[in-house]
Design a protein around this motif. Structure first.
Motif, PDB file in Angstrom:
ATOM      1  N   ASN A 122       0.818  -1.216   0.000  1.00 61.02           N
ATOM      2  CA  ASN A 122       0.000   0.000   0.000  1.00 61.02           C
ATOM      3  C   ASN A 122       0.848   1.261   0.000  1.00 61.02           C
ATOM      4  N   GLN A 123       1.964   1.238   0.727  1.00 63.55           N
ATOM      5  CA  GLN A 123       2.837   2.411   0.741  1.00 63.55           C
ATOM      6  C   GLN A 123       3.447   2.664  -0.635  1.00 63.55           C
ATOM      7  N   ILE A 124       3.880   1.595  -1.279  1.00 65.69           N
ATOM      8  CA  ILE A 124       4.441   1.739  -2.623  1.00 65.69           C
ATOM      9  C   ILE A 124       3.390   2.270  -3.580  1.00 65.69           C
ATOM     10  N   ALA A 125       2.168   1.747  -3.479  1.00 68.32           N
ATOM     11  CA  ALA A 125       1.098   2.190  -4.379  1.00 68.32           C
ATOM     12  C   ALA A 125       0.799   3.673  -4.211  1.00 68.32           C
ATOM     13  N   ILE A 126       0.732   4.136  -2.977  1.00 71.16           N
ATOM     14  CA  ILE A 126       0.457   5.555  -2.732  1.00 71.16           C
ATOM     15  C   ILE A 126       1.564   6.423  -3.320  1.00 71.16           C
ATOM     16  N   ALA A 127       2.804   6.005  -3.136  1.00 72.21           N
ATOM     17  CA  ALA A 127       3.920   6.754  -3.715  1.00 72.21           C
ATOM     18  C   ALA A 127       3.845   6.762  -5.237  1.00 72.21           C
ATOM     19  N   GLN A 128       3.476   5.637  -5.818  1.00 74.40           N
ATOM     20  CA  GLN A 128       3.376   5.560  -7.275  1.00 74.40           C
ATOM     21  C   GLN A 128       2.227   6.417  -7.800  1.00 74.40           C
ATOM     22  N   ILE A 129       1.130   6.481  -7.069  1.00 73.13           N
ATOM     23  CA  ILE A 129      -0.006   7.311  -7.484  1.00 73.13           C
ATOM     24  C   ILE A 129       0.392   8.789  -7.483  1.00 73.13           C
ATOM     25  N   LEU A 130       1.077   9.215  -6.430  1.00 72.41           N
ATOM     26  CA  LEU A 130       1.511  10.611  -6.376  1.00 72.41           C
ATOM     27  C   LEU A 130       2.559  10.909  -7.447  1.00 72.41           C
ATOM     28  N   LYS A 131       3.447   9.952  -7.700  1.00 76.18           N
ATOM     29  CA  LYS A 131       4.420  10.145  -8.775  1.00 76.18           C
ATOM     30  C   LYS A 131       3.718  10.323 -10.114  1.00 76.18           C
ATOM     31  N   ALA A 132       2.697   9.513 -10.367  1.00 78.75           N
ATOM     32  CA  ALA A 132       1.968   9.615 -11.628  1.00 78.75           C
ATOM     33  C   ALA A 132       1.312  10.991 -11.771  1.00 78.75           C
ATOM     34  N   TRP A 133       0.735  11.485 -10.682  1.00 76.12           N
ATOM     35  CA  TRP A 133       0.122  12.821 -10.708  1.00 76.12           C
ATOM     36  C   TRP A 133       1.144  13.885 -11.081  1.00 76.12           C
ATOM     37  N   ILE A 134       2.319  13.839 -10.459  1.00 75.60           N
ATOM     38  CA  ILE A 134       3.337  14.859 -10.701  1.00 75.60           C
ATOM     39  C   ILE A 134       3.925  14.728 -12.101  1.00 75.60           C
ATOM     40  N   ILE A 135       4.185  13.505 -12.534  1.00 74.59           N
ATOM     41  CA  ILE A 135       4.754  13.312 -13.862  1.00 74.59           C
ATOM     42  C   ILE A 135       3.780  13.769 -14.938  1.00 74.59           C
ATOM     43  N   GLN A 136       2.484  13.503 -14.760  1.00 75.20           N
ATOM     44  CA  GLN A 136       1.531  14.016 -15.743  1.00 75.20           C
ATOM     45  C   GLN A 136       1.562  15.538 -15.771  1.00 75.20           C
ATOM     46  N   PHE A 137       1.615  16.147 -14.590  1.00 74.47           N
ATOM     47  CA  PHE A 137       1.679  17.605 -14.552  1.00 74.47           C
ATOM     48  C   PHE A 137       2.888  18.112 -15.340  1.00 74.47           C
ATOM     49  N   LEU A 138       4.052  17.542 -15.103  1.00 78.02           N
ATOM     50  CA  LEU A 138       5.257  17.985 -15.799  1.00 78.02           C
ATOM     51  C   LEU A 138       5.135  17.777 -17.303  1.00 78.02           C
ATOM     52  N   SER A 139       4.582  16.643 -17.689  1.00 77.38           N
ATOM     53  CA  SER A 139       4.396  16.356 -19.106  1.00 77.38           C
ATOM     54  C   SER A 139       3.405  17.335 -19.745  1.00 77.38           C
ATOM     55  N   ASP A 140       2.357  17.699 -19.006  1.00 81.92           N
ATOM     56  CA  ASP A 140       1.374  18.637 -19.529  1.00 81.92           C
ATOM     57  C   ASP A 140       1.895  20.069 -19.576  1.00 81.92           C
ATOM     58  N   ALA A 141       2.853  20.370 -18.723  1.00 83.56           N
ATOM     59  CA  ALA A 141       3.420  21.715 -18.705  1.00 83.56           C
ATOM     60  C   ALA A 141       4.533  21.888 -19.725  1.00 83.56           C
ATOM     61  N   TYR A 142       5.349  20.829 -19.943  1.00 84.46           N
ATOM     62  CA  TYR A 142       6.545  20.972 -20.774  1.00 84.46           C
ATOM     63  C   TYR A 142       6.536  20.129 -22.046  1.00 84.46           C
ATOM     64  N   GLY A 143       5.849  18.975 -22.025  1.00 81.41           N
ATOM     65  CA  GLY A 143       5.925  18.041 -23.143  1.00 81.41           C
ATOM     66  C   GLY A 143       6.743  16.832 -22.739  1.00 81.41           C
TER      67      GLY A 143
END
Length: 487
Positions: A122-143
């Motif tokens: 569960n701890q790994i999953a939560i970290a992965q979910i937050l990573k996905a949120w941030i990576i999408q943000f970066l991808s949407d901001a920069y490409g």
């Protein structure tokens, strides 16, 4: 700069441990000069808080996100609304998300893999979910951005490659689905440190499925088949009420105040735009008094977007509306994702022919949920408002787009992404947005930027990867449309 910050991010991490170790945010009271042992719960709070701090900071949200969404325009920061991007502010956004937030989350994953415990999955999953949120943000901001190599730091990889943004999207959808499905609600996750959901596994699962919907709808014009598959497979497991909202609740007490607040001094850098005020007044939107405050003459008056500080027709500041008191409150929440956004996604999906239910119903649910989020609960008031902004199937892009834009306030970056993706107007087709009144200061952009430019430091320190990424996306300018932007 990314590589340098990642290399030394362990030192940054130690400084944030002092604000990350207690069972509740209000218990955080450590001396930052005396860090204690690194533990996953400390890293989690550090990741959540550092991400929200930078995404809602005055320089980043106030001078990039909110102006690009055309919610705010500058009073004494007018150049930002005319697209002169401050490199220090741009660098702060990129560096903090990579070197603190993402690094903390990666450390949580590595620690749980190295020394598994009952809660590790569960701890790994939560970290992965937050990573996905941030990576999408970066991808949407920069490409294209560093992703697969971003944390594989060794002597052979000090200059990570940039991944293709479309490929990142596919990976994030797969990751979120796998992590959510693999979580075990019968087990604990974090018994401390989780400000977003207090360790509630079921809530994290709903967030993961909701983030898949965000990914899916954002690529609906670019890859409709993949968008349809992602949304239809996951929408029934996403958020179903405002009780499911993912937000970081600040406390209003230093050092845990909302990043941009007026508890210690009046904030005068930004006005709400005439774009926002005029449209909300035209439909008698009851959220206007929350989003903005009245000018000195007791009226709501936005400043025309992109008005320069020297424009001779500009009135004294007291004649314009500043953002609302709630928006500047020290205990304002940093929003990651909310139920109203989910309903607008489902409305759009249905309008596009996806099997997500009735578009009009989802649209009405989205409007109602947004009103209730801001404390407007009178059923008659909401019903009357919906009668003024009815769902029209043949005009769904403008109807859903304009209301989603209003509901995303004050999430400047998300409002900007949706503005460019949908390219919506007012319901009926009249223009909603405008070019900067006194012109753009970016020779490549006259109407709206589609992305942020890569950091100058990346051009200097990671040149080969930078050059490849800039070429792959069609040029490192703010006019370059991202892969999902087909409007």
């Amino acid at each position: 700069m990314l590589t340098r910050y990642l290399k030394y991010s362990c030192y940054l991490l130690l400084s944030c441990l002092a604000i990350a170790g207690c069972k509740k945010l209000e218990d955080i009271n450590h001396d930052p000069t005396k860090p204690t042992t690194t533990q996953p719960q400390y890293l989690l709070t550090g990741a959540e808080k550092s991400a929200m701090d930078i995404l809602y900071a005055g320089p980043q949200n106030g001078r990039i996100g909110m102006p690009y969404a055309q919610y705010w325009t500058g009073n004494d920061k007018a150049n930002d609304s005319r697209y002169l991007l401050d490199e220090g502010i741009n660098g702060g956004l990129w560096d903090n998300l990579y070197s603190v937030s993402l690094h903390n989350l990666d450390q949580i994953i590595q620690m749980n893999r190295a020394t598994p415990i009952a809660n590790s999955k569960n701890q790994i999953a939560i970290a992965q979910i937050l990573k996905a949120w941030i990576i999408q943000f970066l991808s949407d901001a920069y490409g294209n951005v560093p992703y697969t190599q971003a944390f594989k730091l060794n002597e052979n990889n000090l200059r990570p490659a940039y991944d293709d943004a479309k490929t990142i999207y596919k990976s994030l959808i797969d990751t979120l689905a796998m992590q959510a499905a693999g979580m075990d609600p019968s087990l604990a996750s974090f018994d401390a440190g989780d400000v977003l959901y207090n360790g509630n596994v079921a809530a994290w699962q709903k967030l993961a499925y909701s983030l898949i919907l965000r990914l899916g709808i954002r690529m609906a014009d670019a890859d409709p088949a993949a968008a349809k598959a992602a949304i239809e497979a996951n929408f029934a497991k996403a958020m179903t009420s405002n009780a499911d909202n993912a937000q970081f609740q600040y406390l209003g007490i230093a050092p845990n105040k909302f990043p941009y607040n007026e508890s210690e001094r009046p904030l005068s850098e930004f006005f709400v735009t005439a774009t926002l005020v005029d449209y909300m007044q035209s439909v008698t939107d009851p959220r206007l008094g929350i989003y903005a405050r009245k000018a000195a003459d007791s009226t709501y008056r936005g400043l025309a977007y992109g008005t320069s500080e020297t424009n001779p027709n500009r009135l004294p500041p007291v004649n314009y509306s500043y953002p609302g008191k709630r928006i500047y409150a020290a205990d304002m929440a940093g929003i990651l994702m909310t139920y109203p956004e989910v309903e607008f996604i489902l409305a759009e999906a249905a309008a596009r022919g996806m099997a997500t239910g009735d578009a009009a119903t989802h649209y009405q649910n989205g409007v109602k949920a947004s009103m209730e989020y801001w404390g407007i609960s009178n059923a008659d008031s909401i019903a009357n408002y919906l009668a003024r902004v009815p769902y029209v199937a043949g005009d769904w892009r403008n109807v859903i787009g304009s209301q989603k834009w209003l509901a995303l306030y004050p999430q400047g970056f998300q409002g900007w992404f949706e503005r460019t993706r949908l390219n919506f107007q007012k319901p009926g087709g009249d223009s909603l947005f405008r070019a900067p009144l006194d012109g753009s200061l970016d020779p490549n952009v006259s109407y709206v930027p589609y992305r942020l430019t890569y950091l100058v430091s990346e051009q200097q320190q990671n040149k080969a990867s930078y050059d490849a990424a800039a070429s792959a996306i069609g040029g490192d300018t703010k006019k370059t449309k991202l892969w999902w932007n087909k409007q």
